[in-house]
Design a protein around this motif. Structure first.
Motif, PDB file in Angstrom:
ATOM      1  N   GLU A  57      -8.416  -6.908  -1.612  1.00 19.59           N
ATOM      2  CA  GLU A  57      -8.352  -5.857  -2.645  1.00 19.59           C
ATOM      3  C   GLU A  57      -7.302  -6.172  -3.714  1.00 19.59           C
ATOM      4  N   ILE A  80      -1.839  -3.875   1.482  1.00 20.79           N
ATOM      5  CA  ILE A  80      -3.259  -3.546   1.351  1.00 20.79           C
ATOM      6  C   ILE A  80      -4.071  -4.718   1.898  1.00 20.79           C
ATOM      7  N   ASP A  81      -5.353  -4.516   2.088  1.00 20.94           N
ATOM      8  CA  ASP A  81      -6.267  -5.605   2.435  1.00 20.94           C
ATOM      9  C   ASP A  81      -6.140  -6.672   1.345  1.00 20.94           C
ATOM     10  N   SER A 104       0.277   4.151  -0.587  1.00 19.14           N
ATOM     11  CA  SER A 104      -0.277   5.415  -0.094  1.00 19.14           C
ATOM     12  C   SER A 104      -0.544   5.361   1.407  1.00 19.14           C
ATOM     13  N   ALA A 105      -0.122   4.269   2.064  1.00 14.34           N
ATOM     14  CA  ALA A 105      -0.329   4.176   3.514  1.00 14.34           C
ATOM     15  C   ALA A 105       0.492   5.247   4.211  1.00 14.34           C
ATOM     16  N   ALA A 106      -0.065   5.786   5.275  1.00 19.77           N
ATOM     17  CA  ALA A 106       0.623   6.835   6.023  1.00 19.77           C
ATOM     18  C   ALA A 106       1.907   6.282   6.631  1.00 19.77           C
ATOM     19  N   ASN A 135       0.877  -1.173   0.000  1.00 21.60           N
ATOM     20  CA  ASN A 135       0.000   0.000   0.000  1.00 21.60           C
ATOM     21  C   ASN A 135       0.912   1.220   0.000  1.00 21.60           C
TER      22      ASN A 135
HETATM   23  C1  LIG Z   1      -3.941   2.066   2.002  1.00 20.46           C
HETATM   24  O1  LIG Z   1      -3.687   2.854   3.141  1.00 20.46           O
HETATM   25  C2  LIG Z   1      -4.595   3.950   3.278  1.00 20.46           C
HETATM   26  C3  LIG Z   1      -4.109   4.846   4.428  1.00 20.46           C
HETATM   27  O2  LIG Z   1      -3.794   4.099   5.557  1.00 20.46           O
HETATM   28  C4  LIG Z   1      -5.994   3.398   3.511  1.00 20.46           C
HETATM   29  O3  LIG Z   1      -6.906   4.454   3.657  1.00 20.46           O
HETATM   30  C5  LIG Z   1      -6.378   2.552   2.305  1.00 20.46           C
HETATM   31  O4  LIG Z   1      -7.632   1.934   2.504  1.00 20.46           O
HETATM   32  C6  LIG Z   1      -5.346   1.457   2.042  1.00 20.46           C
HETATM   33  N1  LIG Z   1      -5.640   0.809   0.763  1.00 20.46           N
HETATM   34  C7  LIG Z   1      -6.016  -0.489   0.646  1.00 20.46           C
HETATM   35  C8  LIG Z   1      -6.369  -0.940  -0.742  1.00 20.46           C
HETATM   36  O5  LIG Z   1      -6.027  -1.305   1.559  1.00 20.46           O
END
Ligand SMILES: *[C@@H]1O[C@H](CO)[C@@H](O)[C@H](O)[C@H]1NC(C)=O
Ligand SMILES: *[C@@H]1O[C@H](CO)[C@@H](O)[C@H](O)[C@H]1NC(C)=O
Length: 218
Positions: free
Chosen positions: A52, A48-49, A35-37, A33
Motif C-alpha cells: 500500500e 502499513i501493508d 490509524s492502527a489501533a 499506520n
Molecule cells: C492500518 O491499521 C488499521 C487498523 O488496524 C487497518 O484496518 C488498516 O488496514 C491499516 N492500513 C493499511 C494501509 O495497512
C-alpha cells in the motif's frame, strides 16, 4: 601467550558502543499506520501493508507553513517531521524540525534524551549554547547557513537576540522520536513536584516557587 586485541578493533568497538542512533530496520521501509489501533505497545509505530506504500508517504510539506510564535510566552514555534506528517520516516532514524523565532524569542532550556541535534540558521541570527556534564558552557552566535551541534542529552537553548527581526532555522535529529524535556518542567510538572525539594534545589522560598509557577502559566 596472551592474545591481544588489535587496537583498531578496540577503537571500532568503542565507536560502535558510543553510537546512539535508533535501531536499524530489517526491511526497506515501514510506512507508519497512524490509524492502527494502539491496543499493544512496542518500540516504534506499526507499518502499513508495504504493498500500500506510495510516494506521498515519503514526503511532507508540513515545514512550509510558518509556525505561530505568538501562541506562547517564549516567542518560539517548532514543527517536526514526525510520523504523523511523514509516515515513511517511521524507522528511518531521523527527523527535521522547523524553528520559528519571534524577535528575542527563545526555545527554552531543554534536552533530547534520545538524539544529538544539528541546527542551521536560515534567516536572521541565533545565540545557541549547551552545558556539558562538567558544567562547562559552550555558546556561539550563528548567522544564515551556519551550523551548531548539540551533543545528545545535554541541556541547551536557542535564542534570537535581535529585538526587531524574526529568525528561522532548521534542526536535524538522528532519531525518529528525539524527545524533548524542558528544564522548566521542574516547576510545571503534572502533578506538581513537592515544593520542598524544589525550594532546596534552587535555594528559593515558597513564594518564589509560586511566582515562577504563575509566570509559567502553571
Ligand atoms: C492500518 O491499521 C488499521 C487498523 O488496524 C487497518 O484496518 C488498516 O488496514 C491499516 N492500513 C493499511 C494501509 O495497512
Ligand atoms: C497565533 O496565536 C495567537 C495566540 O494564541 C492567536 O491569537 C493568533 O490568531 C494566532 N495566529 C495565527 C496566524 O494562527
Amino acid at each position: 601467550m596472551v592474545q591481544t586485541i588489535p587496537s583498531f578493533v578496540l577503537s571500532l568497538l568503542l565507536l560502535l558502543g558510543a553510537a546512539g542512533a535508533d535501531p536499524d530496520l530489517l526491511v526497506d521501509f515501514c510506512v507508519a499506520n497512524t490509524s492502527a489501533a494502539q491496543d499493544f505497545f512496542f518500540n516504534g509505530v506499526p507499518c502499513i501493508d508495504p504493498a500500500e506504500a506510495r510516494g506521498s508517504h515519503f514526503t511532507t510539506s508540513a515545514l512550509s507553513t510558518p509556525g505561530n510564535t505568538s501562541a506562547n510566552p517564549f516567542g518560539f514555534s517548532g514543527t517536526i517531521t514526525d510520523v504523523s506528517v511523514l509516515p515513511g520516516g517511521n524507522g528511518q532514524g531521523l527527523t527535521i524540525l522547523r524553528e520559528d523565532f519571534a524577535p528575542q524569542g527563545v526555545l527554552p532550556l531543554h534536552t533530547h534524551p534520545r538524539s544529538s541535534e544539528a541546527v542551521m540558521v536560515l534567516q536572521g541570527e541565533l545565540l545557541v549554547g549547551f552545558i556539558d556534564t562538567a558544567n562547562r558552557m559552550f555558546a556561539q552566535r550563528l548567522r544564515p547557513m551556519e551550523v551548531f551541534m548539540f551533543p545528545r542529552g545535554l541541556i541547551h537553548f536557542q535564542y534570537n537576540p535581535n529585538p526587531s527581526s524574526p529568525a528561522l532555522a532548521i534542526a536535524v535529529f538522528n532519531s525518529q522520536n528525539p524527545g524533548a524535556q524542558l528544564v522548566i518542567s521542574t516547576f510545571v510538572s503534572n502533578p506538581p513536584m513537592d515544593i520542598e525539594p524544589l525550594k532546596k534545589s534552587y535555594q528559593i522560598s515558597e513564594e518564589e516557587v509560586q511566582t515562577i509557577r504563575k509566570n509559567l502559566g502553571a
